[in-house]
Write an enzyme that holds these catalytic residues in place. Structure first.
Site, mmCIF file in Angstrom:
data_model
loop_
_atom_site.group_PDB
_atom_site.id
_atom_site.type_symbol
_atom_site.label_atom_id
_atom_site.label_comp_id
_atom_site.label_asym_id
_atom_site.label_seq_id
_atom_site.Cartn_x
_atom_site.Cartn_y
_atom_site.Cartn_z
ATOM 1 C CG HIS A 73 -0.362 0.117 2.517
ATOM 2 N ND1 HIS A 73 0.129 -0.961 3.198
ATOM 3 C CD2 HIS A 73 -0.160 1.196 3.315
ATOM 4 C CE1 HIS A 73 0.626 -0.564 4.366
ATOM 5 N NE2 HIS A 73 0.468 0.741 4.458
ATOM 6 C CG HIS A 79 -0.812 7.255 7.134
ATOM 7 N ND1 HIS A 79 -1.882 6.732 7.822
ATOM 8 C CD2 HIS A 79 0.230 6.419 7.374
ATOM 9 C CE1 HIS A 79 -1.505 5.617 8.446
ATOM 10 N NE2 HIS A 79 -0.228 5.415 8.205
ATOM 11 C CG HIS A 207 4.874 6.465 9.239
ATOM 12 N ND1 HIS A 207 5.598 5.335 9.502
ATOM 13 C CD2 HIS A 207 3.782 6.065 8.524
ATOM 14 C CE1 HIS A 207 4.966 4.287 8.985
ATOM 15 N NE2 HIS A 207 3.876 4.700 8.385
#
Ligand SMILES: [Zn+2]
Lengths: 260, 416
Positions: A73, A79, A207
């Site tokens: 993904h 996110h 992230h």
């Protein structure tokens, strides 16, 4: 002949190979596990609607369900909390040209075979660049670990203190984002961060830093051992989900024949 | 004494499957009181509110005073076996197959004389105890058993036929990840189960119960995830023909009612496991079990769901979870009716709060895995439909019988 017709010719002649970097969407494929009181990532599920039978005589089809972050993904900037205000940060807003582009592959497979918590560091990147040249701006960088060859419990590699899998240090990600200006970063593990990534500062640096700077992530990739260090082209368009924070997708690489 | 039940031989693959047939199932509305009592394993008879006469068989009016208020009350089950006979043939297909079948008349200390099934160890002229049991058609019947336990008493063919004893049967426990799974598997093996299949989902995620289960002789771990239809269908394809007792112990729960959460994610997980999981299991395993209701000593006998007692009345501290339990309970009622033609019983084990992570801030008493396991085994032996496990479940059920609305308000707690 323009560049595109040249490429089309090369594709039809088999001079460019298409490599699939995608895991099959399978109900039993691992997903990231969070502490149980948090919301969880939905597993891929498929329910038969009809199969050429009384429920629909001439056709077979399924209803499917999953998380935006199930299987192979794409992670969009929104996110992560650091990317919540990034312009065009959702999958439906990201310009389409971001989904196709050059890719550098840093081979960490030897290190990851020795050490489950293997770290991608600035030193390793420097070493890679000494051989392959400086990482160009606006490219995808993939961390090859051969982790995708692991099966069952070895994939998440969950222990009492959480998962153990390789990933980048905050310094390495900062170097890639701030000094090299990469477009995105991808891994073979369940996340772009190391299994123990929560213990870095900042926690989950890939992230945090990637998405805070409007860059993208790819995870649960496979087949990175078929890619050359440089010279391949990555194709990774996510589904166009309104305000989507990510999406399962088919990731392909175009590779000059014999290059890997 | 009863001859011990021999371990059943392996099935002859050339023989045609014995089709389930049922004992006569018609009952008057009055007689259904016996069925309702048997479903809970209670020996109840009609007591006249007017004159106190205890009567059998059930009627619409009192045999002594014609009073119409007849209460189903727990009754002293002790009496004397005054006559007995053995039926060798019958026009009814079920009893023809079961013959020889002993029956007799018991004069109860409470008054009435009752014609009933009779355990082989009962001696004519001696004291016996009556049990209220559900027969294969799911109707209440009475069987006389010796007052004192005799060797291999449970192996009596009539008594076994009226229960779902795990002895020599093959059991599937659907979720090995539940904290109570090892205790449940052990209790069933101790009760003589031939094999205990234990389902495990997401083998890529380790869990502490696995090591205990792995060590048990007779336990077979099988891949099974109730939220994944393909996994349920695959396992049914593999072992569906040899599951005699299915125990669905799967449970997904998170604390909180409607407003605590602000999304439907956990509610969906609860329904996926607790409700749709049951439906997937039933669709995959139900038809095979229904067809195997008369398959010899280890025929398909029972389907067990372990649910919260709050399926009958919602405690809003776990409001969303409890709604999924109510849904599962309702679905189990449908399944019970649908499996009945096969003679397969559907049993619910109602539990109060369990002693685990999700009820950690609930004060005791809380159920330990061993208590649930004992309830399951006892319920199977008795062939009941409802088992109340622990004091909390018993208390809620009693209060619910008195007034469901009062219980609802009590469970909601004080305001402010
Ligand atoms: Zn009366």
């Amino acid at each position: 002949m323009n560049a595109l017709t040249q490429m089309a010719t090369a594709l039809t002649r088999g001079e460019i190979e298409v490599v699939d970097l995608t895991h099959t969407l399978d109900p039993d494929f691992p997903v990231i596990i969070l502490p149980p009181e948090f919301g969880q990532c939905a597993r891929f599920r498929m329910e038969e609607v009809s199969a050429y039978d009384h429920r629909g005589p001439a056709w077979k089809w399924h209803n499917i369900s999953m998380s935006e972050h199930t299987g192979t993904h794409f992670d969009a900037p929104v996110h992560w909390v650091s990317g919540r205000n990034v312009a065009n940060g959702a999958v439906d807003e990201i310009p389409a040209e971001a989904f196709i582009g050059p890719v550098c592959v840093i081979d960490c497979s030897e290190g990851a075979a020795q050490d489950d918590d293997f770290e991608l560091t600035p030193e390793i990147i420097a070493e890679w660049e000494a051989t392959n040249g400086r990482i160009p701006e606006n490219t995808w960088v993939l961390m090859r670990t051969d982790w995708s060859k692991r099966r069952g419990a070895d994939y998440l590699n969950m222990r009492e203190d959480g998962p153990h899998s390789p990933g980048p240090t905050p310094e390495a990600i900062r170097l890639l984002v701030e000094e090299r200006g990469i477009r995105g970063f991808g891994t073979e593990t369940v996340g772009t961060d190391a299994g123990q990534g929560m213990h870095y500062a900042p926690p989950y640096p890939a992230h945090y830093i990637l998405h805070g700077n409007g860059r993208y992530g790819l995870q649960c990739l496979t087949g990175l051992d078929q890619l050359p260090a440089t010279g391949a082209m990555l194709i990774c368009p996510p589904l166009k989900i309104r305000n989507g924070t990510g999406s399962p997708l088919r990731v392909l690489a175009l590779v000059p024949k014999g290059a890997s | 004494m009863t001859d011990p039940l021999a371990r059943p031989p392996k099935k002859n693959p050339q023989k045609v499957q014995t089709v389930p047939v049922l004992p006569p199932s018609f009952r008057s509305r009055a007689a259904m009181g016996l069925t309702a009592a048997a479903a809970e394993g209670r020996f109840k008879l009609q007591h006249c509110a007017e004159c106190g006469t205890v009567q059998y068989p059930p009627r619409d009016a009192c045999v002594s005073c014609l009073g119409l208020e007849l209460l189903w009350k727990d009754t002293d089950p002790v009496g004397e076996l005054i006559a007995d006979t053995i039926v060798h043939t019958s026009p009814n297909l079920y009893f023809r197959r079961q013959a020889p079948w002993r029956c007799g008349t018991v004069r109860l200390s409470a008054g009435p004389s009752i014609f009933c099934h009779v355990h082989g160890d009962c001696v004519k002229g001696s004291e016996v105890r009556l049990l209220s049991r559900l027969d294969r058609a799911g109707q209440g019947v009475l069987i006389a058993i010796p007052k004192e336990t005799t060797p291999n008493m449970a192996d009596d063919p009539e008594l076994r036929e009226l229960g779902a004893d795990p002895k020599h049967r093959r059991v599937l426990i659907t979720d090995g990840r539940q904290p109570g799974a090892p205790a449940l598997a052990k209790a069933l093996l101790d009760a003589g189960a031939m094999t205990v299949f234990v389902g495990e989902g997401e083998t890529w995620r380790p869990y502490p119960e696995r090591s205990a289960l792995e060590k048990m002789d007779g336990v077979n771990l099988m891949p099974l995830d109730l939220t994944d239809t393909s996994s349920v269908v695959e396992l049914a394809g593999e072992i569906g023909g040899k599951v005699d007792i299915l125990i669905n112990n799967a449970r997904f729960m998170r604390p909180g009612g409607v407003l605590a959460r602000g999304d439907t994610a956990f509610a969906r997980d609860e329904m996926e496991v607790n409700y749709l999981g049951l439906m997937r299991l039933a669709q995959a395993f139900g038809p095979g079990m229904k067809a195997r209701g008369a398959d010899g000593i280890n025929n398909a006998a029972a389907w067990v769901n372990i649910l919260s007692i709050n399926a009958i009345a919602n405690d809003p501290a776990y409001g969303s979870f409890n709604a999924s339990q109510a849904a599962a309970l309702s679905l189990a009622q449908s399944l019970r009716a649908e499996l009945r033609p096969g003679g397969v019983k559907v049993m619910t084990v109602f539990c109060g709060p369990t002693d685990d992570d999700w009820y950690q801030d609930v004060p005791p008493p809380k159920l330990l895995p061993g208590a649930i396991a004992r309830s399951v085994v006892q319920g199977l032996r008795d062939g009941v439909e409802d088992v109340l496990c622990g004091d909390v479940a018993k208390d809620y059920a009693e209060r619910w019988r008195q007034d469901p609305r009062v219980l609802e308000r009590e469970l909601a707690g004080d305001v402010g």
